[in-house]
Structure formats: C-alpha cells, structure tokens
Design an enzyme around this catalytic site. Structure first.
Site, PDB file in Angstrom:
ATOM      1  N   GLY A  10       0.821  -1.215   0.000  1.00 37.98           N
ATOM      2  CA  GLY A  10       0.000   0.000   0.000  1.00 37.98           C
ATOM      3  C   GLY A  10       0.850   1.259   0.000  1.00 37.98           C
ATOM      4  O   GLY A  10       2.082   1.195   0.025  1.00 37.98           O
ATOM      5  N   ASP A  35      -1.940 -12.562   5.501  1.00 34.64           N
ATOM      6  CA  ASP A  35      -3.281 -12.027   5.759  1.00 34.64           C
ATOM      7  C   ASP A  35      -3.380 -11.825   7.269  1.00 34.64           C
ATOM      8  O   ASP A  35      -3.379 -12.799   8.030  1.00 34.64           O
ATOM      9  CB  ASP A  35      -4.328 -13.036   5.261  1.00 34.64           C
ATOM     10  N   TYR A 125     -15.375   2.866   9.010  1.00 35.12           N
ATOM     11  CA  TYR A 125     -13.905   2.943   8.987  1.00 35.12           C
ATOM     12  C   TYR A 125     -13.401   3.548  10.299  1.00 35.12           C
ATOM     13  O   TYR A 125     -12.527   2.976  10.970  1.00 35.12           O
ATOM     14  CB  TYR A 125     -13.482   3.786   7.789  1.00 35.12           C
ATOM     15  N   TRP A 150      -5.335  12.171   5.234  1.00 36.74           N
ATOM     16  CA  TRP A 150      -5.311  12.588   3.822  1.00 36.74           C
ATOM     17  C   TRP A 150      -3.880  12.510   3.247  1.00 36.74           C
ATOM     18  O   TRP A 150      -3.260  13.527   2.934  1.00 36.74           O
ATOM     19  CB  TRP A 150      -5.871  14.000   3.661  1.00 36.74           C
TER      20      TRP A 150
HETATM   21  N1  LIG Z   1      -4.321   6.928   2.818  1.00 38.28           N
HETATM   22  C1  LIG Z   1      -4.748   7.851   3.658  1.00 38.28           C
HETATM   23  O1  LIG Z   1      -5.123   8.960   3.261  1.00 38.28           O
HETATM   24  C2  LIG Z   1      -4.771   7.565   5.141  1.00 38.28           C
HETATM   25  C3  LIG Z   1      -5.230   8.577   6.015  1.00 38.28           C
HETATM   26  C4  LIG Z   1      -5.246   8.321   7.385  1.00 38.28           C
HETATM   27  C5  LIG Z   1      -4.758   7.131   7.890  1.00 38.28           C
HETATM   28  N2  LIG Z   1      -4.327   6.171   7.025  1.00 38.28           N
HETATM   29  C6  LIG Z   1      -3.869   4.887   7.601  1.00 38.28           C
HETATM   30  O2  LIG Z   1      -2.610   4.533   7.069  1.00 38.28           O
HETATM   31  C7  LIG Z   1      -2.504   3.111   6.988  1.00 38.28           C
HETATM   32  C8  LIG Z   1      -2.039   2.693   5.608  1.00 38.28           C
HETATM   33  O3  LIG Z   1      -2.982   3.177   4.655  1.00 38.28           O
HETATM   34  P1  LIG Z   1      -2.664   3.177   3.082  1.00 38.28           P
HETATM   35  O4  LIG Z   1      -3.233   4.425   2.532  1.00 38.28           O
HETATM   36  O5  LIG Z   1      -1.245   2.843   2.854  1.00 38.28           O
HETATM   37  O6  LIG Z   1      -3.585   1.969   2.616  1.00 38.28           O
HETATM   38  P2  LIG Z   1      -3.567   1.207   1.204  1.00 38.28           P
HETATM   39  O7  LIG Z   1      -2.758   1.940   0.205  1.00 38.28           O
HETATM   40  O8  LIG Z   1      -5.006   0.914   0.901  1.00 38.28           O
HETATM   41  O9  LIG Z   1      -2.809  -0.140   1.567  1.00 38.28           O
HETATM   42  C9  LIG Z   1      -3.366  -1.049   2.445  1.00 38.28           C
HETATM   43  C10 LIG Z   1      -2.797  -2.400   2.146  1.00 38.28           C
HETATM   44  O10 LIG Z   1      -3.371  -3.334   3.090  1.00 38.28           O
HETATM   45  C11 LIG Z   1      -3.572  -4.547   2.401  1.00 38.28           C
HETATM   46  N3  LIG Z   1      -4.532  -5.389   3.111  1.00 38.28           N
HETATM   47  C12 LIG Z   1      -5.878  -5.315   3.129  1.00 38.28           C
HETATM   48  N4  LIG Z   1      -6.398  -6.304   3.881  1.00 38.28           N
HETATM   49  C13 LIG Z   1      -5.341  -7.008   4.353  1.00 38.28           C
HETATM   50  C14 LIG Z   1      -5.224  -8.154   5.171  1.00 38.28           C
HETATM   51  N5  LIG Z   1      -6.305  -8.796   5.658  1.00 38.28           N
HETATM   52  N6  LIG Z   1      -3.987  -8.612   5.475  1.00 38.28           N
HETATM   53  C15 LIG Z   1      -2.886  -8.011   4.978  1.00 38.28           C
HETATM   54  N7  LIG Z   1      -2.935  -6.936   4.177  1.00 38.28           N
HETATM   55  C16 LIG Z   1      -4.150  -6.437   3.874  1.00 38.28           C
HETATM   56  C17 LIG Z   1      -4.042  -4.137   1.027  1.00 38.28           C
HETATM   57  O11 LIG Z   1      -3.836  -5.173   0.104  1.00 38.28           O
HETATM   58  P3  LIG Z   1      -4.971  -5.505  -1.003  1.00 38.28           P
HETATM   59  O12 LIG Z   1      -5.228  -4.211  -1.718  1.00 38.28           O
HETATM   60  O13 LIG Z   1      -4.334  -6.557  -1.820  1.00 38.28           O
HETATM   61  O14 LIG Z   1      -6.167  -5.980  -0.229  1.00 38.28           O
HETATM   62  C18 LIG Z   1      -3.155  -2.921   0.746  1.00 38.28           C
HETATM   63  O15 LIG Z   1      -1.968  -3.281   0.070  1.00 38.28           O
HETATM   64  C19 LIG Z   1      -3.871   2.560   7.403  1.00 38.28           C
HETATM   65  O16 LIG Z   1      -3.831   2.188   8.756  1.00 38.28           O
HETATM   66  C20 LIG Z   1      -4.808   3.744   7.246  1.00 38.28           C
HETATM   67  O17 LIG Z   1      -5.895   3.672   8.134  1.00 38.28           O
HETATM   68  C21 LIG Z   1      -4.316   6.348   5.664  1.00 38.28           C
END
Ligand SMILES: NC(=O)c1ccc[n+]([C@@H]2O[C@H](COP(=O)([O-])OP(=O)(O)OC[C@H]3O[C@@H](n4cnc5c(N)ncnc54)[C@H](OP(=O)(O)O)[C@@H]3O)[C@@H](O)[C@H]2O)c1
Length: 289
Positions: A10, A35, A125, A150
């Site tokens: 991610g 997973d 969420y 964000w």
């Molecule tokens: N992006 C933002 O704007 C934002 C803002 C605030 C906080 N955050 C936090 O930052 C963290 C990372 O977010 P991100 O933006 O990097 O998310 P992301 O790009 O959606 O990446 C999340 C990853 O988790 C994987 N995943 C989903 N279910 C899983 C499971 N059961 N076991 C193992 N891996 C799994 C997904 O793989 P698949 O796609 O193959 O399922 C994906 O590669 C999260 O905790 C999120 O809440 C993000």
C-alpha cells in the site's frame, strides 16, 4: 534491526519499506504474503522471523468498510490485534497507523483535534480504526499509535495523490469545498516516524503536515504549483458540496489534527502541506517526464 511491515504494497507500507531498507532488514509483507486476519499465520510468521518491530499498514479503506462491515472489523480490529499480540509475545515493538476519522468533525472554529479530544467516529472505517487502536494498546505495552490524515504520495489513486496528474492531463477535477482536514506527504510521515521510534515513548501521535485544507483548497494549490492560469483553474476545477457527491461513507466535516505528544518531546511541526505538495508534484512530474 529486523522490521516486519504488513500491508507493504500500500501507499504507506511501500514508503516505510523503501525508507527502512537502507539501514535495516525489512520483511515487506504484501497481503498475499500475510493475511493479518489469520491469527495462526500471523503468530507463526512472527515467531519464526522474530522482528524487533512490526509496522501495521494493512487496512480496509473508508468506502470499502461501509460496504463490508464484517471484513472491516476483521482487518482493522482483529488483524491489528493479532499483530500486537504476536509482538507482545516476543517482546517486539508495534507501530499501528490510524486516522483523523476517529473524530466526528463537528467542532466549530479553526482549532485542531489533539489526543486529548474524545474520539467519536461517524463511519464504519473510523469506528473500526478506533477499536483497532484500543486493541493494539491493550495487547502491547510497547505500541506506538500514529494517527495521520489525507495522505498523498506516489503509487496511490486517491484524490490527493492524483489531483495534479488530472490537471496536467486537462481532466476536470471535482473538489469538495465543505470538508476540511490536515493532509500529509507520505515521505514526511515516514521521516517523522523514524524520529519518533528511537525515543521509545509509547503513546498516540498525530503526524500530519502543518495547516489544513479542503479538497478544493488542495486542488487549487496543485493548480497554482503547476502555474495554471485563473481561466484554466475555472475550467478544470469544479467546486462541489459534499452533499452533491456520491461516496459510500460519510466523511467527518472538519478534522484537522495536531500533536501535543510531539510538542512535549520537542519535535517541531512538520512543514506546511503546501511546501510538501510542491515537492511531491515536482518529484512525481520529474519521474514521469
Ligand atoms: N491513505 C490515507 O489517506 C490515510 C489517512 C489516514 C490514515 N491512514 C492509515 O494509514 C494506513 C495505511 O494506509 P494506506 O493508505 O497505505 O492503505 P492502502 O494503500 O489501501 O494499503 C493497504 C494495504 O493493506 C492490504 N490489506 C488489506 N487487507 C489485508 C489483510 N487482511 N492482510 C494483509 N494486508 C491487507 C491491502 O492489500 P490488497 O489491496 O491486496 O487488499 C493494501 O496493500 C492505514 O492504517 C490507514 O488507516 C491512511
């Protein structure tokens, strides 16, 4: 040191893996490698590999959570807890990412939420992320909770990472004017976390770039950085109210955050989001030239 990263394909996981690979042994675990909802698989891998630090970047995203509530609880709460329990059993540290969406955003005025404000999430969420924080804290005394907001960076197709690309390609951008939050360059997030970790101060942090914006402000700033004329801005950026958009999950209206724990530890605020956005756009455009 050995660092295990879940959700490593991610946006945030990839940046952690890239950054820490320079000096540490990194196990970058994609969803297909681990997973996190599979407690036995988590426990086996952590016992076999014995990392000193586990960084949990796996998540089910905002709109998906609304559509798949059971999976949301499984990934964002049980999965996080599985990792924290396994970490505790081998006395490893755990770092868990969380979000500004733990707050309801109903506050008026121009203040920022801090860790002293009571969370009150308004979507699945946010509810699961808050429960995930609590589960991690309960399972591990050596846990860092990092709330961020964000995020933009290379490799993700979210609004903040791609607004400038749409503008450059002369594609219209619909941008919400009445939802505000902090925004965060993924590189700044990871660099700050790398400063927090060695302090071993286990707590809940808010790590975001300084300032706040709406989606509309963000798109306008991207256009300004790209040196678009007023006429181009008018033509390409369509201001819309959140009520006019179709999203599965309702977003909290106003959730800028600030970190009093970082203040106490003597960290200065991260640079303003506009400066970080300019660097991101510049590096992304250079990469694609
Ligand atoms: N992006 C933002 O704007 C934002 C803002 C605030 C906080 N955050 C936090 O930052 C963290 C990372 O977010 P991100 O933006 O990097 O998310 P992301 O790009 O959606 O990446 C999340 C990853 O988790 C994987 N995943 C989903 N279910 C899983 C499971 N059961 N076991 C193992 N891996 C799994 C997904 O793989 P698949 O796609 O193959 O399922 C994906 O590669 C999260 O905790 C999120 O809440 C993000």
């Amino acid at each position: 040191m050995k660092i295990a990263i879940s959700g490593a394909a991610g946006l945030v996981g990839k940046e952690f893996a890239r950054h820490f690979s320079n000096e540490h042994q990194v196990l970058a675990l994609k969803h297909s490698d681990l997973d996190i909802t599979d407690a036995q698989a988590v426990s086996r891998l952590i016992f076999d590999e014995r990392p000193a630090l586990i960084i949990n970047c796996a998540v089910l995203g905002v709109d998906a959570c609304e559509l798949e509530t059971a999976l949301a609880w499984s990934v964002n709460v049980a999965g996080a807890e599985n990792l924290a329990k396994a970490a505790a059993e081998i006395n490893a540290e755990v770092l868990h990412l969380s979000t500004n969406y733990v707050f309801d955003g109903k506050r008026k005025g121009d203040s920022f939420y801090t860790v002293e404000d009571a969370p009150n999430p308004i979507n699945v969420y946010g509810q699961t992320k808050l429960a995930g924080e609590r589960a991690v804290r309960a399972a591990s005394r050596r846990s860092f909770i990092i709330r961020t907001s964000w995020i933009f960076g290379i490799g993700k197709k979210n609004f903040f990472s791609t607004a400038h690309r749409s503008l450059k390609a002369a594609r219209q951008v619909r941008a919400i004017t009445d939802v505000w939050a902090s925004s965060t360059y993924v590189r700044d997030l990871v660099l700050r976390v790398a400063e927090i970790l060695p302090r071993r101060h286990y707590s809940t942090y808010h790590v975001v770039n300084d300032g706040l914006c709406s989606y509309y402000d963000f798109a306008l700033e991207a256009a300004r950085i790209l040196k678009f004329s007023d006429a181009e801005v008018m033509q390409l950026i369509e201001p819309v109210k959140s009520s006019a958009t179709r999203q599965n999950a309702q977003r909290p209206r106003y959730t800028p955050i600030r970190c009093i724990v970082s203040d106490e530890l003597g960290f200065s605020a991260l640079r303003d989001w506009r400066e970080a956005l300019a660097e991101y756009i510049h590096s992304d455009c250079t990469l694609n030239e």
